[in-house]
Design a protein around this motif. Sequence first.
Motif, short mmCIF file in Angstrom:
data_model
loop_
_atom_site.label_atom_id
_atom_site.label_comp_id
_atom_site.label_asym_id
_atom_site.label_seq_id
_atom_site.Cartn_x
_atom_site.Cartn_y
_atom_site.Cartn_z
N ARG A 33 0.82 -1.22 0.00
CA ARG A 33 0.00 0.00 0.00
C ARG A 33 0.85 1.27 0.00
O ARG A 33 0.48 2.28 -0.59
N ILE A 34 2.01 1.19 0.64
CA ILE A 34 2.94 2.32 0.64
C ILE A 34 3.46 2.57 -0.78
O ILE A 34 3.54 3.72 -1.22
N LEU A 35 3.82 1.52 -1.49
CA LEU A 35 4.33 1.69 -2.85
C LEU A 35 3.29 2.33 -3.75
O LEU A 35 3.62 3.22 -4.55
N PHE A 36 2.04 1.91 -3.62
CA PHE A 36 0.97 2.55 -4.39
C PHE A 36 0.81 4.01 -3.97
O PHE A 36 0.68 4.90 -4.82
N GLY A 37 0.81 4.26 -2.67
CA GLY A 37 0.65 5.63 -2.17
C GLY A 37 1.79 6.55 -2.62
O GLY A 37 1.55 7.69 -3.03
N LEU A 38 3.02 6.07 -2.53
CA LEU A 38 4.16 6.88 -2.96
C LEU A 38 4.12 7.14 -4.46
O LEU A 38 4.49 8.22 -4.92
N SER A 39 3.66 6.16 -5.24
CA SER A 39 3.52 6.35 -6.68
C SER A 39 2.52 7.46 -6.98
O SER A 39 2.76 8.34 -7.81
N ARG A 40 1.38 7.41 -6.29
CA ARG A 40 0.35 8.45 -6.49
C ARG A 40 0.86 9.81 -6.03
O ARG A 40 0.60 10.83 -6.68
N LEU A 41 1.57 9.84 -4.92
CA LEU A 41 2.13 11.11 -4.41
C LEU A 41 3.14 11.70 -5.39
O LEU A 41 3.16 12.91 -5.61
N ALA A 42 3.97 10.83 -5.98
CA ALA A 42 4.97 11.30 -6.95
C ALA A 42 4.30 11.97 -8.14
O ALA A 42 4.76 13.01 -8.64
N VAL A 43 3.18 11.43 -8.59
CA VAL A 43 2.43 12.04 -9.70
C VAL A 43 1.77 13.33 -9.23
O VAL A 43 1.85 14.37 -9.89
N GLU A 44 1.14 13.28 -8.07
CA GLU A 44 0.44 14.46 -7.51
C GLU A 44 1.38 15.64 -7.32
O GLU A 44 1.03 16.78 -7.61
N LYS A 45 2.61 15.37 -6.86
CA LYS A 45 3.59 16.44 -6.62
C LYS A 45 4.34 16.85 -7.89
O LYS A 45 5.13 17.78 -7.86
N GLY A 46 4.13 16.12 -8.99
CA GLY A 46 4.78 16.47 -10.24
C GLY A 46 6.17 15.89 -10.41
O GLY A 46 6.87 16.23 -11.35
N TYR A 47 6.60 14.99 -9.52
CA TYR A 47 7.91 14.37 -9.66
C TYR A 47 7.92 13.37 -10.80
O TYR A 47 8.96 13.10 -11.41
N VAL A 48 6.76 12.80 -11.07
CA VAL A 48 6.58 11.84 -12.15
C VAL A 48 5.41 12.36 -12.98
O VAL A 48 4.38 12.76 -12.41
N PRO A 49 5.55 12.39 -14.31
CA PRO A 49 4.43 12.90 -15.12
C PRO A 49 3.20 11.98 -15.02
O PRO A 49 3.32 10.77 -14.83
N GLN A 50 2.04 12.59 -15.16
CA GLN A 50 0.79 11.83 -15.18
C GLN A 50 0.83 10.86 -16.35
O GLN A 50 1.05 11.28 -17.49
N PRO A 51 0.67 9.57 -16.10
CA PRO A 51 0.70 8.61 -17.22
C PRO A 51 -0.42 8.90 -18.22
O PRO A 51 -1.51 9.31 -17.85
N LYS A 52 -0.12 8.68 -19.49
CA LYS A 52 -1.11 8.90 -20.53
C LYS A 52 -2.20 7.83 -20.49
O LYS A 52 -3.32 8.07 -20.89
N GLN A 53 -1.84 6.64 -20.04
CA GLN A 53 -2.84 5.59 -19.86
C GLN A 53 -2.59 4.93 -18.51
O GLN A 53 -1.53 5.06 -17.93
N ASP A 54 -3.57 4.23 -18.04
CA ASP A 54 -3.52 3.58 -16.73
C ASP A 54 -2.35 2.59 -16.67
O ASP A 54 -2.29 1.65 -17.46
N PRO A 55 -1.41 2.79 -15.73
CA PRO A 55 -0.26 1.88 -15.63
C PRO A 55 -0.59 0.56 -14.93
O PRO A 55 0.25 -0.34 -14.90
N PHE A 56 -1.79 0.43 -14.40
CA PHE A 56 -2.13 -0.75 -13.61
C PHE A 56 -1.95 -2.07 -14.37
O PHE A 56 -1.40 -3.02 -13.81
#
Length: 174
Positions: free
Chosen positions: A95-118
């Motif tokens: 759950r932490i890995l999912f949360g940190l991934s979402r936080l990285a996108v939210e903060k702009g450290y990682v660009p918003q994926p063009k399609q769902d990475p799931f």
Amino acid sequence: YGAKIRAPHALVMTFLFKSGSLREKLKSIAQATYTHSRNLAYFVFTYKGLMALQSRLQGKKIPFHSFFAACIGGWLVFGENNPINSQIIMYLLSRILFGLSRLAVEKGYVPQPKQDPFPLVAALIWGTVLWLFEYHRQTLQPSLQSSMTYLYDDSNVWHDISDFLIYNKRTDSK
């Protein structure tokens, strides 16, 4: 809360995968439920106590307080490597890995994926776990090994419909 979470899980896993008498199985379920519940209670008490202490000492609550209090509580309560703590830590890690991934996108450290990475994440996780199961089984957590053995090895042998409905590994010969 620990009892509510652990008891049903322990009940199912014990009756599916453990051998022994009914008394031994019930004792195992009670012990797992007690340990899980006790550890959560100790952790919450430690965490909230340290949060209150830090806030009182510094006159306000700051973000580092939660990290520090949880680290101390995690060390003291969940620091012993046993099956219950191991399962709780694995649950949190995913759950932490999912949360940190979402936080990285939210903060702009990682660009918003063009399609769902799931779908890619699911493919990589299943590919990795089955590769580990087939070639490095001993590296997997014991309950995962049991589940995968049931699904991928024991399912190679069938006796009748009861194997599908109940359990397909028998000790008696039919």
